[in-house]
Motif scaffolding. Structure first.
Motif, short mmCIF file in Angstrom:
data_model
loop_
_atom_site.label_atom_id
_atom_site.label_comp_id
_atom_site.label_asym_id
_atom_site.label_seq_id
_atom_site.Cartn_x
_atom_site.Cartn_y
_atom_site.Cartn_z
N GLY A 16 11.81 29.49 -23.45
CA GLY A 16 10.61 29.25 -22.46
C GLY A 16 10.22 30.27 -21.36
O GLY A 16 10.91 31.58 -21.67
N SER A 17 9.35 30.19 -20.47
CA SER A 17 8.71 30.82 -19.71
C SER A 17 9.03 30.69 -17.84
O SER A 17 8.61 29.69 -17.37
N ARG A 19 7.23 32.44 -14.15
CA ARG A 19 6.42 33.33 -13.07
C ARG A 19 7.19 33.15 -11.45
O ARG A 19 7.14 31.73 -10.74
N ARG A 67 9.00 41.18 -23.12
CA ARG A 67 9.33 39.46 -22.74
C ARG A 67 8.66 39.72 -21.57
O ARG A 67 7.96 38.80 -20.63
N PHE A 68 9.01 40.51 -20.10
CA PHE A 68 8.28 40.75 -19.33
C PHE A 68 6.83 41.04 -18.44
O PHE A 68 6.79 43.01 -18.61
N THR A 69 6.62 40.84 -17.81
CA THR A 69 5.05 41.73 -16.88
C THR A 69 5.68 41.63 -15.46
O THR A 69 5.61 40.71 -14.93
N GLN A 82 5.89 37.68 -14.16
CA GLN A 82 6.04 36.62 -15.90
C GLN A 82 6.92 36.92 -16.69
O GLN A 82 7.54 37.84 -16.61
N ASN A 84 8.84 35.76 -20.21
CA ASN A 84 8.52 34.99 -20.60
C ASN A 84 9.94 34.74 -21.71
O ASN A 84 9.99 36.00 -22.28
N SER A 85 9.86 34.12 -22.92
CA SER A 85 10.62 34.46 -24.49
C SER A 85 12.21 34.47 -23.62
O SER A 85 12.72 35.96 -23.24
#
Length: 124
Positions: A16-17, A19, A67-69, A82, A84-85
């Protein structure tokens, strides 16, 4: 007085994700580099990612690359992460921090101000 307030943590299933946000006040946010760190139970605080004052330069620890931003909105004095995964090993308290320099750093010792942290739990 500088204040950093994280939000957006929670419980999510693997894959999942989430933020995360970090709202900053008390200084000129746009002049300084920011970073995200995390600390899992029984472990030391570790570097996750950093961003320079303008957002033009970022750096990530290897385990989150792709995966991350990290991003920032200087008009809103807000830092974002953010994620993700997500994996169970990403479970930790996540902290945002700011330096007194414009360039980023991976060393927690180079950050002067810290938020209170937000819990991220990833279930398998």
């Amino acid at each position: 007085q500088v204040q950093l307030v994280e939000s957006g943590g929670g419980l999510v299933q693997a894959g999942g994700s989430l933020r995360l946000s970090c709202a900053a006040s008390g200084r000129t946010f746009s002049r300084y580099a920011m970073g995200w760190f995390r600390q899992a139970p029984g472990k030391e605080r570790e570097f996750v990612t950093t961003i320079n004052w303008s957002g033009s330069t970022t750096d990530y620890t290897d385990s989150v690359k792709g995966r991350f931003t990290i991003s920032r909105d200087n008009a809103k004095n807000t830092l974002y992460l953010q994620m993700n995964s997500l994996k169970p090993e990403d479970t930790a308290v996540y902290y945002c921090a700011t330096r007194t320099y414009s360039s980023g750093s991976s060393s927690p010792h180079e950050y002067k101000y810290w938020g209170q942290g937000t819990q991220v739990t990833v279930s398998s």
